[in-house]
Structures are given as C-alpha cells and as structure tokens.
Motif scaffolding. Structure first.
Motif, PDB file in Angstrom:
ATOM      1  N   SER A 222       0.830  -1.078  -0.233  1.00  8.88           N
ATOM      2  CA  SER A 222      -0.108  -0.021   0.578  1.00  8.88           C
ATOM      3  C   SER A 222       0.835   1.457   0.365  1.00  8.88           C
ATOM      4  O   SER A 222       0.751   2.505  -1.122  1.00  8.88           O
ATOM      5  N   VAL A 223       1.986   1.391   0.829  1.00  7.71           N
ATOM      6  CA  VAL A 223       2.497   2.101   1.052  1.00  7.71           C
ATOM      7  C   VAL A 223       3.250   2.249  -0.696  1.00  7.71           C
ATOM      8  O   VAL A 223       3.307   3.439  -1.137  1.00  7.71           O
ATOM      9  N   LEU A 224       3.790   1.760  -1.500  1.00 12.20           N
ATOM     10  CA  LEU A 224       4.481   1.988  -2.742  1.00 12.20           C
ATOM     11  C   LEU A 224       3.215   2.500  -3.637  1.00 12.20           C
ATOM     12  O   LEU A 224       3.447   3.117  -4.525  1.00 12.20           O
ATOM     13  N   TYR A 225       2.285   1.520  -3.676  1.00 12.95           N
ATOM     14  CA  TYR A 225       1.357   2.467  -4.186  1.00 12.95           C
ATOM     15  C   TYR A 225       0.517   3.540  -4.141  1.00 12.95           C
ATOM     16  O   TYR A 225       0.556   4.260  -5.361  1.00 12.95           O
TER      17      TYR A 225
ATOM     18  N   ARG B 161      10.420  11.063   1.438  1.00 17.30           N
ATOM     19  CA  ARG B 161       8.746  10.461   1.778  1.00 17.30           C
ATOM     20  C   ARG B 161       8.970  10.349   3.324  1.00 17.30           C
ATOM     21  O   ARG B 161       9.800   9.600   3.519  1.00 17.30           O
ATOM     22  N   THR B 162       8.685  10.409   4.664  1.00 12.64           N
ATOM     23  CA  THR B 162       7.676   9.540   5.417  1.00 12.64           C
ATOM     24  C   THR B 162       6.964   9.243   5.437  1.00 12.64           C
ATOM     25  O   THR B 162       6.107   9.498   5.432  1.00 12.64           O
ATOM     26  N   VAL B 163       6.590   8.311   6.037  1.00 11.98           N
ATOM     27  CA  VAL B 163       6.069   6.909   6.596  1.00 11.98           C
ATOM     28  C   VAL B 163       5.818   6.950   7.993  1.00 11.98           C
ATOM     29  O   VAL B 163       6.972   6.530   8.341  1.00 11.98           O
ATOM     30  N   GLY B 164       4.517   7.386   8.587  1.00 14.23           N
ATOM     31  CA  GLY B 164       4.098   8.007  10.276  1.00 14.23           C
ATOM     32  C   GLY B 164       4.037   6.481  10.246  1.00 14.23           C
ATOM     33  O   GLY B 164       2.230   6.115   9.490  1.00 14.23           O
TER      34      GLY B 164
ATOM     35  N   GLY C 103       3.158  -2.666  13.776  1.00 11.74           N
ATOM     36  CA  GLY C 103       3.746  -1.709  13.206  1.00 11.74           C
ATOM     37  C   GLY C 103       5.222  -1.844  13.420  1.00 11.74           C
ATOM     38  O   GLY C 103       5.777  -0.935  12.207  1.00 11.74           O
ATOM     39  N   ARG C 104       5.653  -2.477  14.481  1.00  8.02           N
ATOM     40  CA  ARG C 104       7.123  -2.295  14.535  1.00  8.02           C
ATOM     41  C   ARG C 104       7.978  -3.713  13.453  1.00  8.02           C
ATOM     42  O   ARG C 104       8.686  -3.063  12.234  1.00  8.02           O
ATOM     43  N   ALA C 105       7.432  -4.373  12.652  1.00  6.69           N
ATOM     44  CA  ALA C 105       7.625  -5.373  11.337  1.00  6.69           C
ATOM     45  C   ALA C 105       7.337  -4.689  10.533  1.00  6.69           C
ATOM     46  O   ALA C 105       8.095  -4.838   9.298  1.00  6.69           O
ATOM     47  N   ALA C 106       5.914  -3.781  10.110  1.00  8.96           N
ATOM     48  CA  ALA C 106       5.845  -2.796   8.862  1.00  8.96           C
ATOM     49  C   ALA C 106       7.334  -1.886   8.319  1.00  8.96           C
ATOM     50  O   ALA C 106       7.709  -1.816   7.418  1.00  8.96           O
ATOM     51  N   ALA C 107       7.775  -0.862   9.633  1.00  5.16           N
ATOM     52  CA  ALA C 107       9.062  -0.415   9.573  1.00  5.16           C
ATOM     53  C   ALA C 107       9.821  -1.708   9.782  1.00  5.16           C
ATOM     54  O   ALA C 107      11.000  -0.422   8.880  1.00  5.16           O
TER      55      ALA C 107
ATOM     56  N   ASP D  24       3.577  11.442   5.335  1.00  7.84           N
ATOM     57  CA  ASP D  24       3.675  12.161   3.954  1.00  7.84           C
ATOM     58  C   ASP D  24       2.089  10.615   3.658  1.00  7.84           C
ATOM     59  O   ASP D  24       1.292  10.805   2.829  1.00  7.84           O
ATOM     60  N   ILE D  25       2.861   9.697   4.134  1.00 11.37           N
ATOM     61  CA  ILE D  25       1.767   8.350   4.065  1.00 11.37           C
ATOM     62  C   ILE D  25       1.814   7.735   5.227  1.00 11.37           C
ATOM     63  O   ILE D  25       2.878   7.301   6.162  1.00 11.37           O
ATOM     64  N   LEU D  26       0.515   7.760   5.678  1.00 11.10           N
ATOM     65  CA  LEU D  26       0.014   7.797   7.020  1.00 11.10           C
ATOM     66  C   LEU D  26      -0.302   6.343   7.218  1.00 11.10           C
ATOM     67  O   LEU D  26      -1.267   6.154   6.705  1.00 11.10           O
TER      68      LEU D  26
END
Ligand code: NAP
Ligand code: GLV
Length: 309
Positions: free
Chosen positions: A103-106, A134-137, A145-149, A189-191
C-alpha cells in the motif's frame, strides 16, 4: 485436554491437522460444542456470541484468533478472571507487513493516478519522488507496526512512529503520547494506522487530525474502521487535503453496497483482508503458549484489561 475453536473463516480441517501435529494430547472441539461444557480447557475464538465463554466453568485461558481483541471485549459477560491472549504469530505479522509495503508503494508511486489514466487511455508520466523524500508515519508501534517499519526501511523512506510509550527502534523517529501526535502527523506523508481500537483511539482520524497531515498525504487504515470518522475522510479526500486512501477496515463490515467508498476514485477498498493468521504457525504459537502456562510460566502477549489492548 480440549480446546474449543470458533473460527474466523472456514479453514477446513486445518486446525485439527496442525493441533494433531504439534500437540496430539489436545483435542479440538469445533464450535458449537454440544458435549459437557466442563470438558473445555482452552478457547480459541473470533467473535464468539455474547455470553458464550462464560458457559465453560473450567476454561483456563482465551486465545483470540485476531491481534485485535475488541471482538471479545464487546461481550459484557466475558469472564473477568480469565487471561486473554492476543494473536502474535509470524504468518499474521508477515502478511500485515506485505500489505503495508504494498500500500505504501502504491501511493508513493502514484498508482491511483495511473489507474485513472489507464482507464482513460491516457499516456503520461508523473515525476517520480525519491523514497528518501517521503516520511511514512505509523500509528502504533506494536508487533505489527514495528515489523512493517522494518520491512519498509530498505526502500529508504524516512520512518516515524507514534505509540503510547517512547520507542528506540533503529531508523524510526519515535513520537509518543497525545502531546506529540500533532508533530507526528505533520511529518507523515503516508500515514499507516496500526493502533488497537480502544476508548482513546476510536475516531482518532477525524477532520481535526487529518488537517494536520501534509497536504495530499495518503492514509492507509489496516487497524479498525472505527479509528476513522469516515465522513471526515471523504471530505478531506474531496478537498485534496488527503490525496488517497487504502482502506481495509470500515465502520460497518461488510461495507454496505451503497457506500460511496466502493467507487471513490481516490480510495482502494479491501475486505478486512490485510492479514490473517496462518493456521500452521498460529497453532505452533498457541501450543507453545499453552505449554508455558501448563508448566507454570506466564502466558505471552496477554491483554492488559486496564489499557484495553
Ligand atoms: P499491539 O502489539 O498491541 O500494538 C499496539 C500499538 O499501539 C503499541 O505500540 C501501543 O503503544 C500503541 N497504542 C495503543 N494505544 C495507544 C494510544 N492511546 N496512543 C498511542 N499509541 C497507542 O498491536 P498489534 O499486534 O500491532 O495490532 C494492532 C492492531 O492491528 C490490532 O489491534 C488490530 O485491530 C489490527 N489488525 C488488523 C488486521 C487486518 O487484517 N486489518 C490484522 C491484524 C491486526 P505502546 O507500544 O506504548 O503500548
Ligand atoms: C484482524 O483483524 C486481527 O485483529 O487480527
């Protein structure tokens, strides 16, 4: 020893197969159970009917089939003395990381715009933006959340996370508590929302908080529909304050057929399918936990009733 299972989706006889493999002395009883209620030692459940779990006088612990546990807390008769264990297993965690990266890449690569242009048979490039710009928050720096980061880090995004307590994660700027929410949102920028649903997090994404995001930010909600005030998100999309959204969860599920979100050009809808436990690894996790408990050790990933997650 017996474990009662009320499953989320039809997994055929996969629960039986893997419990037989990893703990043959534990018998699987598929809900509804018409044998003696006192035979049930453990319950592994998703959305049990209210009052169901109090029927088993010898129940020792409840395992949630999901990471979220509000499907249990909505039962006013949930036995208050019983430990409740959240689902934290590699299949569920990896699946969520995949969905978040996808989703972030999309959004990062303007796929909503290219999808529209494709439908209009319009050829035209959009200037690429470096991931490092870009910042992903990530709202919620727990197991998921940790694994996705960690999985996003190799792409070079700047990473920020917001949690209740401060975190020290390599490459992730940590924000915590309500006092730092504004600064965190201003960077995102991407939440990505990966919070548990609690009294404090319900409706956390609303007109006021969405207005704090950089203009045109993308919103990815893979937590619970009730984290977002949907009318406010639609207004923010229409005004351009939010540039696009990937929504896996909704206030009402299934999403009603007449919801404007189905065919909104700036929204991607999936049916609460961002991730789910993989039966094999989920059973290994439950078996290890039961064995810990039976040998007098503490259960892992216990729900804290006071915190609500
Ligand atoms: P978790 O390990 O319990 O992590 C929760 C995180 O949220 C923690 O970092 C916690 O902060 C933070 N948090 C909680 N309340 C907060 C508050 N008031 N303010 C700031 N931060 C707060 O949960 P998880 O396993 O990562 O799962 C997260 C959620 O994902 C689940 O509850 C579930 O609803 C959702 N989910 C959805 C799907 C799907 O398919 N869509 C699949 C799985 C899970 P601390 O670290 O300081 O405690
Ligand atoms: C799914 O929504 C989960 O909570 O695991």
């Amino acid at each position: 020893m017996n474990i009662l299972i009320k499953s989320d989706i039809d997994r055929g006889d996969a629960w039986d197969t893997f419990f037989a493999k990893y703990k043959p002395d534990l018998s699987v009883q598929i809900w509804p159970h018409d044998g003696p209620p006192e035979d049930i030692d453990y319950a592994l459940v998703w959305e049990p009917p209210a009052g169901e779990l109090k029927r088993y006088p010898n129940l020792k612990a409840i395992f949630s089939i999901g990471a979220g546990i509000e499907h249990l807390f909505s039962d006013p008769e949930l036995p208050p003395h019983l430990p409740v264990v959240r689902m934290v297993e590699p299949g569920l965690t990896n699946g969520m990381s995949e969905y978040v990266v996808l989703s972030v890449l999309y959004h990062h690569r303007f796929m909503l715009d290219y999808r529209r242009r494709m439908r209009e048979r319009q050829w035209g490039e959009i200037q690429q933006v470096a991931a490092s710009a870009r910042t992903v928050g990530i709202l919620g720096l727990g197991a998921l959340g940790r694994a996705a980061a960690q999985k996003l880090a190799p792409f070079g995004f700047q990473l920020a996370g917001w949690s209740r307590s401060p975190k020290d994660l390599p490459g992730v700027e940590s924000f915590h508590g309500e006092g730092q929410l504004e600064a965190f949102l201003g960077r995102s920028d991407i939440l990505v929302c990966l919070l548990p649903l609690t009294a404090r997090t319900e409706g956390i994404l609303n007109a006021a908080t969405l207005a704090l995001l950089p203009r045109g930010a993308a919103v990815i909600n893979v937590a619970r529909g009730r984290h977002i005030v949907e009318a406010d998100l639609l207004a923010a999309l229409d005004s351009g304050q939010v540039g696009g959204a990937s929504l896996d969860v909704f206030q009402q599920e299934p999403l009603p057929v007449d919801s404007p979100m189905w065919d909104h050009p700036r929204i991607l809808v999936t049916p609460h399918a961002a991730s789910m436990p993989i039966t094999d690894t989920a059973v290994q996790y439950i078996v290890e936990n039961i064995e810990c408990f039976e040998s007098g050790q503490t259960l892992r990933n216990l729900v804290d009733f006071d915190r609500g997650y």
